[in-house]
Design a protein around this motif. Sequence first.
Motif, PDB file in Angstrom:
ATOM      1  N   GLU A  14       0.843  -1.199   0.000  1.00  0.00           N
ATOM      2  CA  GLU A  14       0.000   0.000   0.000  1.00  0.00           C
ATOM      3  C   GLU A  14       0.879   1.250   0.000  1.00  0.00           C
ATOM      4  O   GLU A  14       2.067   1.200   0.304  1.00  0.00           O
ATOM      5  CB  GLU A  14      -0.923   0.024   1.220  1.00  0.00           C
ATOM      6  CG  GLU A  14      -2.312  -0.571   0.974  1.00  0.00           C
ATOM      7  CD  GLU A  14      -3.206   0.361   0.156  1.00  0.00           C
ATOM      8  OE1 GLU A  14      -2.706   1.389  -0.353  1.00  0.00           O
ATOM      9  OE2 GLU A  14      -4.409   0.054   0.026  1.00  0.00           O
ATOM     10  N   CYS A  26       4.367   0.488   1.742  1.00  0.00           N
ATOM     11  CA  CYS A  26       4.061  -0.085   3.046  1.00  0.00           C
ATOM     12  C   CYS A  26       3.598  -1.527   2.853  1.00  0.00           C
ATOM     13  O   CYS A  26       2.678  -1.776   2.073  1.00  0.00           O
ATOM     14  CB  CYS A  26       2.967   0.729   3.742  1.00  0.00           C
ATOM     15  SG  CYS A  26       3.414   2.452   4.022  1.00  0.00           S
ATOM     16  N   TRP A  28       1.644  -3.865   4.399  1.00  0.00           N
ATOM     17  CA  TRP A  28       0.654  -4.012   5.462  1.00  0.00           C
ATOM     18  C   TRP A  28       0.635  -5.438   6.022  1.00  0.00           C
ATOM     19  O   TRP A  28       0.753  -6.416   5.286  1.00  0.00           O
ATOM     20  CB  TRP A  28      -0.742  -3.688   4.928  1.00  0.00           C
ATOM     21  CG  TRP A  28      -1.024  -2.217   4.837  1.00  0.00           C
ATOM     22  CD1 TRP A  28      -0.122  -1.195   4.902  1.00  0.00           C
ATOM     23  CD2 TRP A  28      -2.307  -1.620   4.653  1.00  0.00           C
ATOM     24  NE1 TRP A  28      -0.768   0.009   4.767  1.00  0.00           N
ATOM     25  CE2 TRP A  28      -2.105  -0.217   4.617  1.00  0.00           C
ATOM     26  CE3 TRP A  28      -3.595  -2.117   4.518  1.00  0.00           C
ATOM     27  CZ2 TRP A  28      -3.155   0.679   4.451  1.00  0.00           C
ATOM     28  CZ3 TRP A  28      -4.645  -1.232   4.339  1.00  0.00           C
ATOM     29  CH2 TRP A  28      -4.422   0.153   4.314  1.00  0.00           C
ATOM     30  N   LEU A  52      -1.541  -2.297  10.351  1.00  0.00           N
ATOM     31  CA  LEU A  52      -2.311  -1.685   9.278  1.00  0.00           C
ATOM     32  C   LEU A  52      -3.416  -0.855   9.936  1.00  0.00           C
ATOM     33  O   LEU A  52      -3.802  -1.138  11.066  1.00  0.00           O
ATOM     34  CB  LEU A  52      -2.891  -2.727   8.315  1.00  0.00           C
ATOM     35  CG  LEU A  52      -3.866  -3.785   8.840  1.00  0.00           C
ATOM     36  CD1 LEU A  52      -5.321  -3.308   8.784  1.00  0.00           C
ATOM     37  CD2 LEU A  52      -3.748  -5.049   7.997  1.00  0.00           C
ATOM     38  N   PRO A  53      -3.871   0.189   9.249  1.00  0.00           N
ATOM     39  CA  PRO A  53      -3.271   0.776   8.063  1.00  0.00           C
ATOM     40  C   PRO A  53      -2.116   1.704   8.418  1.00  0.00           C
ATOM     41  O   PRO A  53      -2.073   2.262   9.523  1.00  0.00           O
ATOM     42  CB  PRO A  53      -4.438   1.555   7.465  1.00  0.00           C
ATOM     43  CG  PRO A  53      -5.242   1.982   8.653  1.00  0.00           C
ATOM     44  CD  PRO A  53      -5.112   0.870   9.655  1.00  0.00           C
TER      45      PRO A  53
END
Length: 290
Positions: A14, A26, A28, A52-53
């Motif tokens: 992400e 990222c 997650w 996350l997030p």
Amino acid sequence: MNANIITTGLAFGESPRWHDSRLWLCNWGTGEIVAVDENGRSEVMLTVPAVLPYSIDWLPDGRLLVVSGWEGLLLRQEAGGTLVTHADLRHLSKNPWNEIVVDGRGNIYVNGGGPAPAPGEHFGPGTIVLVAADGGVRQVAEDIAFANGMAVTPDNKTLIVAESHARRLTAFDIGEDGSLSKRRVWADLGNDYPDGICIDAEGCVWYADVPNRHCVRVREGGEKIDRVEVDRGCFACMLGGADGRTLFIAAAEWRGFENMVSDARTGQVLSAAVSAPGAGWPSYTSGTRW
């Protein structure tokens, strides 16, 4: 349009950003922030206290920002690598925060939060908050239907946000003080569910779509002009590469919110050559600001 696999073995990629000649994202479910080059070599740049997030972008001076979603904190990495609190968002909402974008003037926009979800819902209506250069924090938009990716046009005058549950891209004018006004539908996407987004030099937006397993390039008004189909959900996309004409896609198999944290490692980074380079913010030019 076909996509090539760059790297595999991620959980959920992400918040991809092109920075210092590599794609940062990222991962997650792991707390990792990973950098991947165009040949697929990856490196864990740091691990953050979030599962996350969480999402990333950079300040004009080059320091990394990390949204720690459930913790309600915007973190900043100092020169020695230490993470410190840049802004505390907990007083604005007890719900998780999601995406971040820093515009060319140093305005920091973070979305998510908002009221508690209705019974049986995973998310309530989201908000957008502004963290100004002087450290002030204030809400600048509300009633966002599952706030996801955000991007700012190269002139720093328009913020575009993906409203996933409303199946549209929504635009706001950005004021001199960073405030948002003149909310309008930038593109109605029909049966698509936009997630992460980025802008190109021709003023079009690329958006990722998890349930429909594709990334689509759309003009203001809703005309869809390019598409990349893949075999799993597309969570986010970012333009980068040496000339900005590579669309990087963070994709993974989607098994529902309840299975987002698991040992499955179906996440991939894919790439596709496109005609128009990246523009605006998030920037593909290594964080250089005006």
